[in-house]
Motif scaffolding. Structure first.
Motif, PDB file in Angstrom:
ATOM      1  N   THR A 115     -70.984 -61.956  -4.694  1.00  0.00           N
ATOM      2  CA  THR A 115     -69.795 -61.742  -5.516  1.00  0.00           C
ATOM      3  C   THR A 115     -68.661 -61.221  -4.635  1.00  0.00           C
ATOM      4  O   THR A 115     -68.904 -60.557  -3.634  1.00  0.00           O
ATOM      5  N   ASP A 116     -67.446 -61.579  -5.005  1.00  0.00           N
ATOM      6  CA  ASP A 116     -66.236 -61.126  -4.308  1.00  0.00           C
ATOM      7  C   ASP A 116     -65.401 -60.302  -5.258  1.00  0.00           C
ATOM      8  O   ASP A 116     -65.370 -60.583  -6.451  1.00  0.00           O
ATOM      9  N   VAL A 117     -64.660 -59.374  -4.704  1.00  0.00           N
ATOM     10  CA  VAL A 117     -63.577 -58.722  -5.422  1.00  0.00           C
ATOM     11  C   VAL A 117     -62.338 -58.948  -4.581  1.00  0.00           C
ATOM     12  O   VAL A 117     -62.349 -58.704  -3.375  1.00  0.00           O
ATOM     13  N   GLU A 130     -59.740 -59.227  -9.171  1.00  0.00           N
ATOM     14  CA  GLU A 130     -60.469 -60.405  -9.646  1.00  0.00           C
ATOM     15  C   GLU A 130     -61.879 -60.366  -9.079  1.00  0.00           C
ATOM     16  O   GLU A 130     -62.069 -60.098  -7.900  1.00  0.00           O
ATOM     17  N   VAL A 131     -62.860 -60.627  -9.931  1.00  0.00           N
ATOM     18  CA  VAL A 131     -64.252 -60.720  -9.493  1.00  0.00           C
ATOM     19  C   VAL A 131     -64.649 -62.183  -9.564  1.00  0.00           C
ATOM     20  O   VAL A 131     -64.439 -62.848 -10.583  1.00  0.00           O
ATOM     21  N   LYS A 132     -65.205 -62.692  -8.462  1.00  0.00           N
ATOM     22  CA  LYS A 132     -65.626 -64.085  -8.413  1.00  0.00           C
ATOM     23  C   LYS A 132     -67.099 -64.146  -8.027  1.00  0.00           C
ATOM     24  O   LYS A 132     -67.517 -63.507  -7.077  1.00  0.00           O
ATOM     25  N   THR A 143     -65.082 -66.813 -12.530  1.00  0.00           N
ATOM     26  CA  THR A 143     -64.086 -65.882 -12.035  1.00  0.00           C
ATOM     27  C   THR A 143     -63.584 -65.055 -13.199  1.00  0.00           C
ATOM     28  O   THR A 143     -63.257 -65.600 -14.253  1.00  0.00           O
ATOM     29  N   GLU A 149     -59.254 -52.017 -11.383  1.00  0.00           N
ATOM     30  CA  GLU A 149     -59.966 -51.941 -10.103  1.00  0.00           C
ATOM     31  C   GLU A 149     -61.325 -51.263 -10.218  1.00  0.00           C
ATOM     32  O   GLU A 149     -62.313 -51.736  -9.646  1.00  0.00           O
ATOM     33  N   ALA A 152     -63.688 -53.656 -11.909  1.00  0.00           N
ATOM     34  CA  ALA A 152     -64.038 -54.746 -11.002  1.00  0.00           C
ATOM     35  C   ALA A 152     -65.124 -54.303 -10.027  1.00  0.00           C
ATOM     36  O   ALA A 152     -66.081 -55.043  -9.780  1.00  0.00           O
ATOM     37  N   LYS A 156     -68.888 -55.877  -9.995  1.00  0.00           N
ATOM     38  CA  LYS A 156     -69.408 -56.439  -8.746  1.00  0.00           C
ATOM     39  C   LYS A 156     -70.731 -55.780  -8.362  1.00  0.00           C
ATOM     40  O   LYS A 156     -71.706 -56.458  -8.041  1.00  0.00           O
ATOM     41  N   THR A 160     -74.343 -57.639  -8.385  1.00  0.00           N
ATOM     42  CA  THR A 160     -75.084 -57.694  -7.124  1.00  0.00           C
ATOM     43  C   THR A 160     -76.499 -57.156  -7.318  1.00  0.00           C
ATOM     44  O   THR A 160     -77.476 -57.770  -6.873  1.00  0.00           O
TER      45      THR A 160
END
Length: 170
Positions: A115-117, A130-132, A143, A149, A152, A156, A160
């Protein structure tokens, strides 16, 4: 209305599964999208107005079209932001979006790779991110934009942990 029973395990509407509590994104996402739209439309609009003043006539139609496009965006963006939602269920994450063209994505936790933030300068200023979610499938678009924040980071971390736990069980 049909007398047929609802499909097993869900409601008749595929975009509103029964028993799901949806989390909303921050309304600050509306502001971010307005600012972005104003930049993308504002610069050409000013150029069209200057050209309209210089040349007159039909050149004003470009400014009118851009003004109409801006009005349409002003009407559409809040509806799009309200349509975003996500739900953390026991085995998967649901992400929904869209007003006219709706989409519901279900990503099983065991299929998540990472996952990305992310947050750009404007969204950082507004305190949203944004969380992807990334899976092995390139077509999966899970997404969640416009999360505060702290939320998010929490989403995440939770995704995870759940992804690692489900992957370890395979």
């Amino acid at each position: 209305m049909s007398n047929e029973p609802a499909p097993p395990g869900g409601s008749e509407d595929p975009f509103a599964p029964s028993g799901v509590t949806w989390n909303r994104v921050s309304p600050k996402l509306t502001t971010a999208r307005y600012v972005t739209g104003a930049i993308w439309l504002g610069i050409p609009f000013v150029g069209a107005v200057v050209l309209g003043v210089i040349f007159g006539g039909w050149v004003w139609s470009a400014a009118a079209v851009l003004a109409l496009l801006g009005a349409w965006i002003a009407w559409l963006v809040p509806r799009q932001v309200r349509a975003y939602g996500y739900a953390e269920r026991e085995d998967d994450l649901l992400v929904r979006r869209g007003v006219m063209f709706r989409s519901l994505v279900a990503v099983p936790y065991g299929r998540m790779q990472f996952t990305d933030v992310s947050s750009g300068p404007l969204t950082r200023k507004l305190g949203i991110a944004e969380v992807k979610l990334h899976t092995a499938s390139a077509s999966t678009d899970a997404t969640i934009p416009g999360l505060p924040e702290a939320e998010a980071a929490r989403v995440k971390d939770r995704l995870t942990q759940l992804g690692e736990a489900r992957l370890a069980g395979l």
